[in-house]
Design an enzyme around this catalytic site. Sequence first.
Site, PDB file in Angstrom:
ATOM      1  N   ARG A  94     -88.223 -19.159  -3.420  1.00 52.41           N
ATOM      2  CA  ARG A  94     -88.364 -20.566  -2.999  1.00 52.41           C
ATOM      3  C   ARG A  94     -88.737 -20.712  -1.528  1.00 52.41           C
ATOM      4  O   ARG A  94     -88.479 -21.760  -0.912  1.00 52.41           O
ATOM      5  CB  ARG A  94     -87.073 -21.354  -3.252  1.00 52.41           C
ATOM      6  N   ARG A 102     -87.577 -26.333  21.872  1.00 50.37           N
ATOM      7  CA  ARG A 102     -86.579 -26.010  20.849  1.00 50.37           C
ATOM      8  C   ARG A 102     -86.348 -24.511  20.742  1.00 50.37           C
ATOM      9  O   ARG A 102     -85.236 -24.074  20.504  1.00 50.37           O
ATOM     10  CB  ARG A 102     -87.000 -26.584  19.489  1.00 50.37           C
ATOM     11  N   SER A 147     -78.985 -26.970  14.380  1.00 51.58           N
ATOM     12  CA  SER A 147     -79.046 -28.052  15.356  1.00 51.58           C
ATOM     13  C   SER A 147     -78.083 -29.164  14.960  1.00 51.58           C
ATOM     14  O   SER A 147     -77.611 -29.218  13.823  1.00 51.58           O
ATOM     15  CB  SER A 147     -80.481 -28.588  15.456  1.00 51.58           C
ATOM     16  N   ARG A 202     -87.012 -20.407  11.082  1.00 42.86           N
ATOM     17  CA  ARG A 202     -86.134 -20.010  12.195  1.00 42.86           C
ATOM     18  C   ARG A 202     -85.524 -18.638  11.907  1.00 42.86           C
ATOM     19  O   ARG A 202     -85.285 -17.849  12.829  1.00 42.86           O
ATOM     20  CB  ARG A 202     -85.012 -21.018  12.392  1.00 42.86           C
ATOM     21  N   ASP A 237     -80.672 -33.652  19.393  1.00 40.36           N
ATOM     22  CA  ASP A 237     -80.899 -35.081  19.596  1.00 40.36           C
ATOM     23  C   ASP A 237     -79.568 -35.742  19.938  1.00 40.36           C
ATOM     24  O   ASP A 237     -78.507 -35.140  19.759  1.00 40.36           O
ATOM     25  CB  ASP A 237     -81.556 -35.724  18.364  1.00 40.36           C
ATOM     26  N   ARG A 270     -73.260 -19.933  10.935  1.00 38.37           N
ATOM     27  CA  ARG A 270     -74.361 -20.903  10.903  1.00 38.37           C
ATOM     28  C   ARG A 270     -74.928 -21.051  12.302  1.00 38.37           C
ATOM     29  O   ARG A 270     -74.168 -21.173  13.282  1.00 38.37           O
ATOM     30  CB  ARG A 270     -73.848 -22.252  10.391  1.00 38.37           C
ATOM     31  N   GLY A 282     -80.626 -23.242   9.093  1.00 45.83           N
ATOM     32  CA  GLY A 282     -81.050 -24.079   7.975  1.00 45.83           C
ATOM     33  C   GLY A 282     -82.508 -23.822   7.614  1.00 45.83           C
ATOM     34  O   GLY A 282     -82.879 -23.756   6.443  1.00 45.83           O
TER      35      GLY A 282
HETATM   36  N1  HPA Z   1     -77.774 -36.093  11.812  1.00 41.54           N
HETATM   37  C1  HPA Z   1     -77.527 -35.148  10.900  1.00 41.54           C
HETATM   38  N2  HPA Z   1     -77.867 -33.889  11.066  1.00 41.54           N
HETATM   39  C2  HPA Z   1     -78.502 -33.547  12.201  1.00 41.54           C
HETATM   40  C3  HPA Z   1     -78.782 -34.470  13.184  1.00 41.54           C
HETATM   41  C4  HPA Z   1     -78.409 -35.812  12.981  1.00 41.54           C
HETATM   42  O1  HPA Z   1     -78.635 -36.690  13.828  1.00 41.54           O
HETATM   43  N3  HPA Z   1     -79.438 -33.820  14.182  1.00 41.54           N
HETATM   44  C5  HPA Z   1     -79.529 -32.534  13.811  1.00 41.54           C
HETATM   45  N4  HPA Z   1     -78.958 -32.360  12.616  1.00 41.54           N
END
Ligand code: HPA
Length: 237
Positions: free
Chosen positions: A43, A217, A90, A24, A204, A87, A20
């Site tokens: 962009r 990370r 995270s 990265r 997370d 893809r 994304g």
């Molecule tokens: N929500 C949506 N997208 C995400 C999250 C999340 O908690 N963590 C990483 N990408």
Amino acid sequence: MTIHIGAEKGEIAETVLLPGDPYRAKWAAETFLSDVKQINNVRGMLGFTGFWKGNRVTIQGSGMGMPSLSIYVNELIRDYGAKTLIRIGSCGAMQDSVKIRDVILAMTSTTLSTPSRGILRELNFAPCADWSLLQAAADAAQAKGTPTHIGGIYSSDVFYDERPDLNEQMVRHGILGVEMEAAELYILAARHKCRALAVLTVSDHLLTGEALPSDEREQSFGDMVEIALRAAFPDAD
Ligand code: HPA
């Protein structure tokens, strides 16, 4: 050139990794590829083409969310002939058994909506990973010893969620994690007869509130890139 990608025809490989975050893409290209050339900065959505163990590969940022990913994936497939799209991103974990830093391979993805809703209309299409990529990624993760979970994820349209009841249903139904892009990638790949997979690192945890410290990370991201490259090129040594 397309509206959003400045690369010349032929400058993008048939295999494309899609983080994304454009930075990265830069980090992954500089860390894993040789003979790297930057092929996009329209962009600031950086893209690079290079070689991994002799195989040509492009790493192109997709932006956050399905509408952004849809723009890049449409142009990569329709204008540049991309065939395998993976893809690398995270996600937030939704099960106690899934830990921070673990990898999730998304077999399928549940959504409320996607940019393809307009053409699929009343159909609840089931976005599904390419089996050959999924199998090769599972093999690569096992060989690396990376704790890995394979199953369904949730592609949400919002990061700042105002509907905790939806997350509760996802948790209840065994969904492994939440991110914001994979479902539309799988739908576009299906439509254009391409192969797609999402390889995700847990950054997370929605149940515990834990988050991966920013200095860790990079390492977790690296494991995921390697799994994605091995999935794309299982015969590379
Ligand atoms: N929500 C949506 N997208 C995400 C999250 C999340 O908690 N963590 C990483 N990408």
